[in-house]
Design a protein around this motif. Sequence first.
Motif, short mmCIF file in Angstrom:
data_model
loop_
_atom_site.label_atom_id
_atom_site.label_comp_id
_atom_site.label_asym_id
_atom_site.label_seq_id
_atom_site.Cartn_x
_atom_site.Cartn_y
_atom_site.Cartn_z
N PHE A 199 -13.26 18.73 12.02
CA PHE A 199 -12.72 19.31 13.24
C PHE A 199 -13.47 20.60 13.53
O PHE A 199 -13.99 21.25 12.62
CB PHE A 199 -11.23 19.62 13.07
N LYS A 200 -13.51 21.01 14.81
CA LYS A 200 -14.15 22.27 15.16
C LYS A 200 -13.08 23.26 15.62
O LYS A 200 -12.07 22.83 16.19
CB LYS A 200 -15.15 22.08 16.30
N PRO A 201 -13.28 24.53 15.41
CA PRO A 201 -12.31 25.51 15.91
C PRO A 201 -12.12 25.34 17.41
O PRO A 201 -13.08 25.12 18.15
CB PRO A 201 -12.97 26.85 15.58
N GLY A 202 -10.85 25.41 17.85
CA GLY A 202 -10.55 25.25 19.26
C GLY A 202 -10.15 23.84 19.63
O GLY A 202 -9.51 23.61 20.66
N GLU A 203 -10.52 22.87 18.80
CA GLU A 203 -10.17 21.47 19.08
C GLU A 203 -8.69 21.20 18.86
O GLU A 203 -8.05 21.92 18.08
CB GLU A 203 -10.96 20.53 18.15
N ALA A 204 -8.21 20.17 19.47
CA ALA A 204 -6.84 19.74 19.20
C ALA A 204 -6.86 18.79 18.00
O ALA A 204 -7.83 18.07 17.80
CB ALA A 204 -6.26 19.03 20.40
N ALA A 205 -5.79 18.86 17.18
CA ALA A 205 -5.68 17.95 16.04
C ALA A 205 -4.22 17.64 15.83
O ALA A 205 -3.36 18.50 16.01
CB ALA A 205 -6.28 18.59 14.79
N TRP A 206 -3.93 16.41 15.45
CA TRP A 206 -2.54 16.04 15.20
C TRP A 206 -2.23 16.25 13.72
O TRP A 206 -2.91 15.73 12.85
CB TRP A 206 -2.28 14.59 15.63
#
Lengths: 287, 366
Positions: free
Chosen positions: B346-353
């Motif tokens: 994942f990258k900073p700022g991305e959405a993740a569940w």
Amino acid sequence: MSTQNPSTRLFGLMFPGAFWLIVFFFLPITLILGISFMTKGGSGSPEFPLTVENYSRVFGEEYLTLFGRSLWISLLSTILTVIIAFPVTIWIVRLPKKWRDLAVFLVMIPFWTNFLLRTYALRFMLLNEGPVMRAINGVWVDSLGFEDPIELLFTQFSVMLGLVYGNLPFMILPLYASLEKFDWTLLEAASDLGANVMNSFMRVMLPLTAPGVIAGSILVFVPAIGNYVTVELMGGGKSQMIGRTIAQQFSTANHWPFGAALSLMMMIVVTAAALIYFRVGRGEKVR
Amino acid sequence: MAQPQADFAVELRDVVKQFGDVAAVDHVSMAIRQKEFFSMLGPSGCGKTTCLRMIAGFEQPTKGDLRINGLSMGNVPAFQRNVNTVFQSYALFPHLTVAQNVGFGLEMKRVATDEIKRRVKEALELVRLPQLADRHPKQMSGGQQQRVALARALVNRPQVLLLDEPLGALDLKLRKEMQIELKNLQTQVGITFIYVTHDQEEALTMSDRICVMSRGKALQIGSPLEIYERPNCRFVADFIGETNFLDGKVMRIDGEFAEIEVAGRKFVGRVGEGARVGDNATMSIRPEKMLLVDKPTPGALNTYETRVASIAYVGSDTRVIVRLGDIQLDVWEQNSQSTLDPSYFFKPGEAAWLTFKPENALVIKD
């Protein structure tokens, strides 16, 4: 200056010490050595011819006994000093920091008063006409009904008391230096391994503080053997030690050559005793 | 020493140790089983070392009863107790050789010289130092001194061996080796070990049971698994390993599970000690027990859309910090897949569940 010969520079460093030793140690000793082989003059000052008669007197029974006695009294006073100093020093070392510094300061305070004066004060304490002994004898004779009052001054006891009292700080201070570095968990380790108090002390604490005990013993033993002020004031002529005899030879007896011979003999005895002690002490340490 | 064995090697019954006004040990009770590897774990000043010193006999309890092998130790001094200590500083006698150090305890018990020699040799072989018998402690490394301290204690065949952070002074690698060695040694000699440490990983690795202590109190006693998976209070959950706390209110308890509301969101976890409906409580969820996914499974519990705040790659796993509203959570993603493909992260700022199973979270009284 950087090209100066190293040995010249070394000499420069050595000079003050060497000068001191020569002027204040080797010269006087040589002088004493010389005088010890001379004859007593009419006015007391040493005269020729040279003789070994002083030494044959030194090795006579009377003076050998005196040497033995002096050694024994000094040794006993040293042992007593160790026995008294150890618990006191342990107590001091275990005090909180600020009290510890005060306690060490208090140990040193007697040095601020002249030794002679302190001995006179002690003498006054033991004097039967003094307030302390008068109070004690008041109870002893009047209340307890004993016939003879206790006399403490001018006895073996008073000499020993004087020696131990005067020398105690010289034992406490080196012992303090040793005990301050002592790791107290070692005593816990010893008791954890089944050592009672006596074993913990003999097998762990004493060997590890031996340097302090040895240094203190030398500082106490050597002056004790040569002591004459305490012997004179506290013994009142009833307790003779070699230091007092030597002093008498140079004063009342006016026999400098014999006094010199006794002095040299004492130096040899003291040095030998100290060497043996160091040897034994060191052996004890390594086991 | 063929004494009959009591049920417990060491027992503390409501023990208090007061130093001035401060209770270093505050009503502590614990029962240590025979041949157990028991650790007392806690931050410095929690009373663990004081407990150990009371068992050794260096300190006397102010109140309470202390028993070794069933016998009350009321007036028994340290040197008469059948326990031995490995000190944090080792406390080897610097004036004695290794062999003399190890033989000291036997000598105090007046064991015959021949037997002392034989047992010292055995003990030094046990800690793999037979070649150093004639050395002095100062001529040895910290690790070697540590082994000598161990041999010096074990040679007496004590009922209980007390170890006061014995590995604290060693470097990390040696410490890890010694942990395994100590555990093996304990199994080999079959003696009860009581081990004091502030290092939770050390305690988890070696112990049969752990007592977690804080401020003079024994908070929880249990196996490493129990302590880690079912901490009974916030302190234990926090002190052992890493965890996230979600502070809220218990809404509902249904059998083994409890629902807690945190800032308007509902989470479900197992019911822990002391959690009651309507009370303030906290949910503890370990970072490695959470998952970050691209798409949520429909209808799954404990699933929320979060935003990635930062990521840190640490080799075996990737440590992600995500934000759920005002709440910040640590999530450790195991790098079990190939991590060479940059799109894996994942990258900073991305959405993740974010999702985790209810059985992996614990609701405990705050």
